[in-house]
Design a protein around this motif. Structure first.
Motif, mmCIF file in Angstrom:
data_model
loop_
_atom_site.group_PDB
_atom_site.id
_atom_site.type_symbol
_atom_site.label_atom_id
_atom_site.label_comp_id
_atom_site.label_asym_id
_atom_site.label_seq_id
_atom_site.Cartn_x
_atom_site.Cartn_y
_atom_site.Cartn_z
ATOM 1 N N ILE A 95 6.677 2.360 -6.271
ATOM 2 C CA ILE A 95 5.806 1.180 -6.167
ATOM 3 C C ILE A 95 5.107 1.292 -4.828
ATOM 4 C CG2 ILE A 95 5.644 -1.325 -6.368
ATOM 5 C CD1 ILE A 95 8.467 -1.537 -7.066
ATOM 6 N N VAL A 96 3.788 1.457 -4.860
ATOM 7 C CA VAL A 96 3.009 1.596 -3.630
ATOM 8 C C VAL A 96 2.407 0.231 -3.301
ATOM 9 C CG1 VAL A 96 1.092 2.792 -2.527
ATOM 10 C CG2 VAL A 96 2.482 3.988 -4.234
ATOM 11 N N GLU A 97 2.761 -0.291 -2.126
ATOM 12 C CA GLU A 97 2.218 -1.603 -1.727
ATOM 13 C C GLU A 97 0.986 -1.407 -0.851
ATOM 14 O OE1 GLU A 97 4.731 -5.146 -0.330
ATOM 15 O OE2 GLU A 97 3.465 -4.691 1.409
ATOM 16 N N PHE B 226 -14.248 -1.589 2.722
ATOM 17 C CA PHE B 226 -13.489 -1.498 1.462
ATOM 18 C C PHE B 226 -13.408 -0.049 0.982
ATOM 19 C CE2 PHE B 226 -13.685 -1.567 -3.271
ATOM 20 C CZ PHE B 226 -12.428 -2.076 -3.520
ATOM 21 N N ASP B 227 -14.536 0.620 0.975
ATOM 22 C CA ASP B 227 -14.563 1.984 0.427
ATOM 23 C C ASP B 227 -13.672 2.933 1.235
ATOM 24 O OD1 ASP B 227 -15.841 3.983 -1.446
ATOM 25 O OD2 ASP B 227 -16.409 4.848 0.481
ATOM 26 N N THR B 228 -13.738 2.831 2.553
ATOM 27 C CA THR B 228 -12.913 3.713 3.396
ATOM 28 C C THR B 228 -11.433 3.441 3.142
ATOM 29 O OG1 THR B 228 -14.630 3.597 5.075
ATOM 30 C CG2 THR B 228 -12.493 4.453 5.773
ATOM 31 N N CYS B 229 -11.089 2.163 3.105
ATOM 32 C CA CYS B 229 -9.689 1.780 2.893
ATOM 33 C C CYS B 229 -9.207 2.292 1.534
ATOM 34 C CB CYS B 229 -9.586 0.256 2.983
ATOM 35 S SG CYS B 229 -7.928 -0.332 2.721
ATOM 36 N N LEU B 230 -10.040 2.126 0.535
ATOM 37 C CA LEU B 230 -9.696 2.591 -0.807
ATOM 38 C C LEU B 230 -9.431 4.103 -0.803
ATOM 39 C CD1 LEU B 230 -9.511 1.813 -3.774
ATOM 40 C CD2 LEU B 230 -11.991 2.102 -3.938
ATOM 41 N N ASN B 231 -10.279 4.830 -0.109
ATOM 42 C CA ASN B 231 -10.091 6.290 -0.030
ATOM 43 C C ASN B 231 -8.802 6.659 0.691
ATOM 44 O OD1 ASN B 231 -12.317 7.833 -1.323
ATOM 45 N ND2 ASN B 231 -13.532 6.390 -0.169
ATOM 46 N N THR B 232 -8.459 5.887 1.720
ATOM 47 C CA THR B 232 -7.187 6.138 2.423
ATOM 48 C C THR B 232 -6.012 5.896 1.481
ATOM 49 O OG1 THR B 232 -8.177 5.478 4.510
ATOM 50 C CG2 THR B 232 -5.775 5.442 4.414
ATOM 51 N N VAL C 140 5.422 1.248 1.413
ATOM 52 C CA VAL C 140 4.490 0.269 1.983
ATOM 53 C C VAL C 140 3.512 1.017 2.888
ATOM 54 C CG1 VAL C 140 4.305 -1.828 3.397
ATOM 55 C CG2 VAL C 140 6.270 -1.525 1.853
ATOM 56 N N LEU C 141 2.242 1.034 2.512
ATOM 57 C CA LEU C 141 1.285 1.861 3.279
ATOM 58 C C LEU C 141 0.947 1.247 4.642
ATOM 59 C CD1 LEU C 141 -1.202 3.239 0.603
ATOM 60 C CD2 LEU C 141 0.995 4.146 1.349
ATOM 61 N N GLY C 142 0.929 -0.057 4.745
ATOM 62 C CA GLY C 142 0.759 -0.717 6.045
ATOM 63 C C GLY C 142 -0.589 -0.486 6.701
ATOM 64 N N ARG C 143 -0.599 -0.524 8.041
ATOM 65 C CA ARG C 143 -1.867 -0.564 8.780
ATOM 66 C C ARG C 143 -2.645 0.739 8.781
ATOM 67 N NH1 ARG C 143 0.840 -4.512 11.013
ATOM 68 N NH2 ARG C 143 -0.261 -6.504 11.069
ATOM 69 N N GLU D 160 -0.029 -6.545 -1.339
ATOM 70 C CA GLU D 160 0.916 -7.098 -0.351
ATOM 71 C C GLU D 160 1.212 -8.571 -0.671
ATOM 72 O OE1 GLU D 160 -0.858 -7.458 3.593
ATOM 73 O OE2 GLU D 160 -2.809 -7.737 2.663
ATOM 74 N N ASN D 161 2.355 -9.017 -0.175
ATOM 75 C CA ASN D 161 2.736 -10.428 -0.283
ATOM 76 C C ASN D 161 3.122 -10.907 -1.670
ATOM 77 O OD1 ASN D 161 2.375 -10.775 2.389
ATOM 78 N ND2 ASN D 161 1.134 -12.624 2.216
ATOM 79 N N ILE D 162 3.173 -10.010 -2.638
ATOM 80 C CA ILE D 162 3.651 -10.418 -3.967
ATOM 81 C C ILE D 162 5.185 -10.491 -3.902
ATOM 82 C CG2 ILE D 162 3.826 -9.725 -6.408
ATOM 83 C CD1 ILE D 162 0.964 -9.922 -6.193
ATOM 84 N N TYR D 163 5.782 -9.518 -3.219
ATOM 85 C CA TYR D 163 7.247 -9.499 -3.094
ATOM 86 C C TYR D 163 7.644 -9.757 -1.652
ATOM 87 C CZ TYR D 163 6.829 -7.407 -7.622
ATOM 88 O OH TYR D 163 6.494 -7.199 -8.924
ATOM 89 N N ALA D 164 8.537 -10.732 -1.469
ATOM 90 C CA ALA D 164 9.032 -11.027 -0.118
ATOM 91 C C ALA D 164 9.821 -9.807 0.375
ATOM 92 C CB ALA D 164 9.908 -12.269 -0.144
ATOM 93 N N ASN D 165 10.540 -9.159 -0.538
ATOM 94 C CA ASN D 165 11.334 -7.982 -0.160
ATOM 95 C C ASN D 165 11.156 -6.910 -1.231
ATOM 96 O OD1 ASN D 165 13.237 -6.072 0.475
ATOM 97 N ND2 ASN D 165 14.865 -7.546 0.921
ATOM 98 N N ILE D 166 10.170 -6.073 -1.018
ATOM 99 C CA ILE D 166 9.827 -5.089 -2.058
ATOM 100 C C ILE D 166 10.912 -4.013 -2.197
ATOM 101 C CG2 ILE D 166 8.395 -3.580 -0.577
ATOM 102 C CD1 ILE D 166 6.452 -3.497 -3.079
ATOM 103 N N ALA D 167 11.618 -3.729 -1.112
ATOM 104 C CA ALA D 167 12.709 -2.742 -1.188
ATOM 105 C C ALA D 167 13.815 -3.278 -2.101
ATOM 106 C CB ALA D 167 13.248 -2.452 0.205
#
Ligand code: ADP
Length: 320
Positions: free
Chosen positions: A166-168, A140-146, A248-251, A223-230
């Motif tokens: 809007i950052v997903e 969690f902490d690493t991901c949060l920092n990214t 969308v920050l993604g993987r 993620e997954n709140i909006y089917a089409n965030i664009a």
């Protein structure tokens, strides 16, 4: 007789899984166990992808992201006949206990195997922080920092161009990544599964901010709140006067070298998993509560209500 102990990583990968594997293997060897690694999670158990290791097998992995043991999803593991194959392979290798690093699905598998006679201990490895039996999951902490590093960069250009961004971020069922990142970024609004906001309310807010002269807006959404965030960003552009972009920050959020905090957490929890195995226990999962290492019965852990950090939510508005 020395215990024979296996370790596997399963479900979604995260930074810190390697540090946890290392902790389990090294602590096990120190306790006189023979240590085994299983590749590809429960799939590897079923396919007998199991190898004995010494301490050097986990050298130089503490700082690496991902999992050197690979991860896999095997939905068929819910079927007892599939699990029987895993048990047969464990018996063949004379393995009497397992440490399973992963999320709540992995915990379910660990519990089922314990019921079938192999003592399993779950270690919380997931970026989402969606496991109630620990304040923080490994990763969690690493991901949060990214997320914070990426969002800082998006903020620079958002401000220069006086836009709305809007950052997903990740967190399918748990809004912690969005919430903690939102506070770390001082964003104007967060939208998460724990704290949903209707499209109408978002648009209304933005119109008011525009009228009040607010130059740019930063929002974080799970993620997954909006089917089409664009498409939602386009709607905001059309209706509010802000030029809006969805990012969308993604993987990218899953990878990278684990933070010091995640490595320390992995060391503490991995070592505790071995302590429990040495006591002959199984069907438990380890965690950190109020900075103390704890363990719970997996059944109990999966029923615990998750802290949605509503006390932190107020900081989004308070510090805007
Ligand atoms: P995570 O562990 O990150 O939550 P999953 O939910 O995909 O990831 O679970 C990982 C694996 O755990 C699944 O692919 C499956 O092999 C096993 N698993 C999940 N649920 C169960 C269950 N109810 N019984 C047995 N095994 C399960």
């Amino acid at each position: 007789m020395a215990k024979r102990v296996g370790v596997l990583t399963s479900g979604g990968d995260d930074p810190g899984m390697n540090a946890a594997i290392r902790a389990v293997v090294r602590a096990g060897l120190r306790n006189g166990c023979e240590m085994y690694v299983i590749f590809e999670g429960y799939k590897g158990l079923v396919e007998n992808n199991i190898y004995k290791v010494d301490r050097s097998a986990v050298s130089e992995i503490i700082s690496r992201g991902g999992t050197v043991l690979k991860s896999a999803r095997l939905p068929e593991f819910k079927d007892i006949n599939v699990r029987k194959k895993a048990i047969a392979n464990l018996r063949k290798n004379k393995i009497d206990a397992l440490v399973c690093i992963g999320g709540d699905g992995t915990y379910m598998g660990a519990m089922r195997l314990t019921e079938m006679g192999i003592n399993c201990i779950g270690v919380p490895g997931t970026i989402d922080n969606d496991i109630a039996s620990t304040d923080y999951t490994i990763g969690f902490d690493t991901c949060l920092n990214t997320i914070v590093e990426c969002t800082d960069k998006i903020r620079d250009t958002t401000e220069s161009h006086q836009r709305c961004s809007i950052v997903e971020v990740m967190g399918r069922r748990c809004g912690d990544l969005a919430l903690f990142a939102g506070i770390a970024e001082g964003v104007d609004m967060i939208i998460t599964p724990d704290h949903p906001i209707s499209d109408e309310d978002i648009i209304e807010n933005l119109k008011e901010w525009k009228k009040a002269g607010k130059k740019h807006v930063m929002m974080i959404v799970s993620e997954n709140i909006y089917a089409n965030i664009a498409a939602f960003a386009a709607q905001i552009t059309k209706e509010t006067g802000y030029e809006c972009r969805a990012e969308v920050l993604g993987r990218i959020q899953r990878g990278g070298s684990p933070s010091a905090q995640d490595r320390v957490l992995a060391a503490r929890l991995g070592a505790h998993a071995i302590d429990l195995i040495m006591e002959g226990k199984g069907g438990l999962c380890v965690g950190l509560i109020n900075n103390k290492v704890v363990h719970y019965d997996i059944n109990e852990a999966l029923q615990l209500p998750r802290d949605k950090h509503m006390n932190l939510l107020r900081l989004i508005d308070l510090l805007k």
